[in-house]
Design a protein around this motif. Structure first.
Motif, short mmCIF file in Angstrom:
data_model
loop_
_atom_site.label_atom_id
_atom_site.label_comp_id
_atom_site.label_asym_id
_atom_site.label_seq_id
_atom_site.Cartn_x
_atom_site.Cartn_y
_atom_site.Cartn_z
N ASP A 290 0.83 -1.20 0.00
CA ASP A 290 0.00 0.00 0.00
C ASP A 290 0.86 1.26 0.00
O ASP A 290 0.57 2.23 -0.73
CB ASP A 290 -0.92 0.01 1.22
CG ASP A 290 -1.95 -1.11 1.19
OD1 ASP A 290 -2.21 -1.63 0.07
OD2 ASP A 290 -2.48 -1.47 2.25
N THR A 291 1.93 1.24 0.80
CA THR A 291 2.78 2.43 0.91
C THR A 291 3.58 2.66 -0.36
O THR A 291 3.72 3.80 -0.82
CB THR A 291 3.73 2.30 2.12
OG1 THR A 291 2.99 1.95 3.28
CG2 THR A 291 4.48 3.60 2.37
N LEU A 292 4.12 1.59 -0.94
CA LEU A 292 4.86 1.73 -2.20
C LEU A 292 3.95 2.23 -3.31
O LEU A 292 4.34 3.06 -4.14
CB LEU A 292 5.49 0.38 -2.59
CG LEU A 292 6.69 -0.07 -1.76
CD1 LEU A 292 7.03 -1.52 -2.08
CD2 LEU A 292 7.91 0.82 -2.04
N ASP A 293 2.73 1.73 -3.34
CA ASP A 293 1.77 2.16 -4.34
C ASP A 293 1.42 3.64 -4.17
O ASP A 293 1.34 4.39 -5.16
CB ASP A 293 0.50 1.30 -4.25
CG ASP A 293 -0.47 1.60 -5.36
OD1 ASP A 293 -0.09 1.47 -6.54
OD2 ASP A 293 -1.63 1.95 -5.06
N ALA A 294 1.24 4.05 -2.94
CA ALA A 294 0.94 5.46 -2.66
C ALA A 294 2.10 6.37 -3.04
O ALA A 294 1.89 7.54 -3.41
CB ALA A 294 0.60 5.64 -1.19
N LEU B 102 12.90 -2.92 7.96
CA LEU B 102 11.72 -2.08 7.90
C LEU B 102 10.61 -2.71 8.73
O LEU B 102 10.07 -3.76 8.36
CB LEU B 102 11.27 -1.91 6.45
CG LEU B 102 10.04 -1.04 6.18
CD1 LEU B 102 10.27 0.39 6.63
CD2 LEU B 102 9.69 -1.09 4.70
N GLU B 103 10.29 -2.08 9.85
CA GLU B 103 9.27 -2.66 10.73
C GLU B 103 7.87 -2.47 10.16
O GLU B 103 7.56 -1.44 9.54
CB GLU B 103 9.34 -2.03 12.12
CG GLU B 103 10.54 -2.48 12.92
CD GLU B 103 10.44 -2.10 14.37
OE1 GLU B 103 9.30 -2.02 14.90
OE2 GLU B 103 11.49 -1.87 15.01
N ALA B 104 7.05 -3.49 10.32
CA ALA B 104 5.66 -3.44 9.88
C ALA B 104 4.76 -3.15 11.08
O ALA B 104 5.08 -3.56 12.21
CB ALA B 104 5.27 -4.76 9.22
N ALA C 20 4.94 5.79 5.25
CA ALA C 20 5.63 6.41 4.12
C ALA C 20 6.93 7.09 4.53
O ALA C 20 7.95 6.99 3.82
CB ALA C 20 4.70 7.41 3.44
N GLU C 21 6.94 7.77 5.65
CA GLU C 21 8.15 8.48 6.08
C GLU C 21 9.28 7.51 6.36
O GLU C 21 10.43 7.73 5.95
CB GLU C 21 7.83 9.30 7.33
CG GLU C 21 9.01 10.14 7.82
CD GLU C 21 8.66 10.96 9.05
OE1 GLU C 21 9.57 11.60 9.61
OE2 GLU C 21 7.46 10.98 9.43
N GLN C 22 8.96 6.44 7.06
CA GLN C 22 9.97 5.42 7.37
C GLN C 22 10.49 4.77 6.10
O GLN C 22 11.71 4.59 5.93
CB GLN C 22 9.33 4.36 8.28
CG GLN C 22 10.27 3.23 8.69
CD GLN C 22 9.54 2.13 9.43
OE1 GLN C 22 8.37 1.88 9.16
NE2 GLN C 22 10.22 1.47 10.35
N LEU C 23 9.60 4.43 5.20
CA LEU C 23 9.99 3.77 3.96
C LEU C 23 10.85 4.69 3.09
O LEU C 23 11.86 4.25 2.52
CB LEU C 23 8.75 3.33 3.18
CG LEU C 23 9.00 2.64 1.83
CD1 LEU C 23 9.87 1.41 2.00
CD2 LEU C 23 7.67 2.27 1.18
N GLN C 24 10.49 5.93 2.99
CA GLN C 24 11.25 6.87 2.17
C GLN C 24 12.67 7.02 2.69
O GLN C 24 13.62 7.08 1.90
CB GLN C 24 10.55 8.22 2.13
CG GLN C 24 11.18 9.23 1.16
CD GLN C 24 10.36 10.49 1.03
OE1 GLN C 24 9.65 10.87 1.96
NE2 GLN C 24 10.43 11.14 -0.12
N LEU C 25 12.83 7.10 4.00
CA LEU C 25 14.16 7.23 4.60
C LEU C 25 15.02 6.01 4.28
O LEU C 25 16.20 6.13 3.92
CB LEU C 25 14.03 7.42 6.11
CG LEU C 25 15.35 7.57 6.88
CD1 LEU C 25 16.14 8.76 6.40
CD2 LEU C 25 15.07 7.66 8.38
N ILE C 26 14.43 4.82 4.40
CA ILE C 26 15.18 3.60 4.14
C ILE C 26 15.56 3.49 2.67
O ILE C 26 16.68 3.07 2.32
CB ILE C 26 14.36 2.38 4.59
CG1 ILE C 26 14.44 2.24 6.12
CG2 ILE C 26 14.83 1.09 3.91
CD1 ILE C 26 13.65 1.12 6.70
#
Length: 300
Positions: free
Chosen positions: A19-23, A103-105, A109-115
């Motif tokens: 969902d986050t990657l799609d967004a 990457l913790e589930a 979006a903020e966490q994913l973008q930083l990683i």
């Protein structure tokens, strides 16, 4: 830089990652998480380098073995494990083997973008290092070839003596009671190697970690210790150091590794490791490690 999502029915990725990657409008490619870590190279063969997201599978340190397989590929990839909060000891082992990020589930979006930014930086650095290494290889190839040839001559001499001794039924394999300690978290790997060594009349003992290995070495003297490079409670250098400090008779140490590029580091004199064997691919056969074991036995 591509983005790959790797999962299977038994170990799915958290839905929040999709969902986050799609967004974020990040295109991805789906890959099936292999049941055998040896299949990782074939799965990624021919693919463009990039990010690989996969779920945590800590049984038999499967995550770590996947990371090791990826590190052997000529094309760089950054590995990212996505799951709930991990066990810290497992995470340390994974990062030591090259894990880019955890990457913790559920993912935000903020966490994913930083990683992703950090992983991209690591990826670009690897590309630069590969380019530099190629240039250095071109400059040092003659000297490197000489060193490899000299090492092969030394091993050939030991193996030649072993063949003569086998024909005459003399030498260490006949005159001494050889016993090898196998240290691995994989019981399947241990059983395969144990069966092979027993055909040569070599007895084995099996342990799964450093603690058990040290206990076994206190009770009995072993001629050789064959250990995985990564163990549940440390690594092979830690095992060799503890054996050196506690054993009355230091055994030969052979490290069984999936990462050939780490051989030079493992063989540094201060590590007290005699030989590094690259784990054979399934189609090669476990017999391929015998020359290294026999050569080490003949070093006495």
């Amino acid at each position: 830089m591509k983005t790959y999502l790797m999962q299977n029915d038994d170990y799915p990725l958290d839905v929040s990652l999709f969902d986050t990657l799609d967004a974020m409008s990040i295109e991805t490619r789906a890959l099936t998480l292999p049941a055998d870590h040896h299949d990782m190279s074939a799965l990624l063969d021919g693919l463009e380098g990039g990010l690989i997201f996969f779920p945590a599978v800590w049984k038999d340190l499967f995550c770590v073995k996947l990371i090791q397989e990826v590190s052997l590929l000529p094309v760089p990839f950054e590995t990212i494990i996505t799951d709930v909060a991990p066990d810290v000891s497992n995470l340390i082992v994974a990062f030591n083997e090259g894990l880019s990020a955890y990457l913790e589930a559920p993912v935000n979006a903020e966490q994913l973008q930083l990683i992703i930014l950090r992983a991209r930086s690591r990826f670009e650095e690897k590309i630069s290092q590969i380019s530099t290494a190629r240039r250095l290889l071109e400059m040092t190839l003659p000297a490197a070839s000489f060193d490899r040839s000299r090492a092969m001559l030394v091993r050939s001499r030991y193996l030649g003596k072993a063949f003569v001794d086998l024909a005459n039924r003399t030498g260490p394999l006949f005159e001494s009671k050889l016993e090898i300690l196998l240290v691995s978290s994989s019981s399947v790997q241990q059983k395969q190697l144990s069966r092979l060594l027993k055909t040569l009349g070599i007895s084995t003992a099996e342990t799964g970690n450093i603690k058990e290995a040290l206990q076994a070495a206190e009770e009995k003297e072993f001629t050789v210790v064959v250990s995985d490079s990564i163990l549940p409670d440390g690594d092979a250098t830690k095992l060799a150091d503890r054996l050196r400090k506690t054993s009355t008779s230091m055994p030969h140490i052979i490290v069984w590794s999936s990462s050939p590029e780490k051989a030079a580091t493992l063989l540094n004199p201060e590590n007290h490791i005699d030989e590094v064997i690259v784990k054979p691919a399934p189609e090669t056969g476990i017999e391929s490690i015998l020359p290294s074991i026999i050569a080490v036995i003949y070093r006495n």
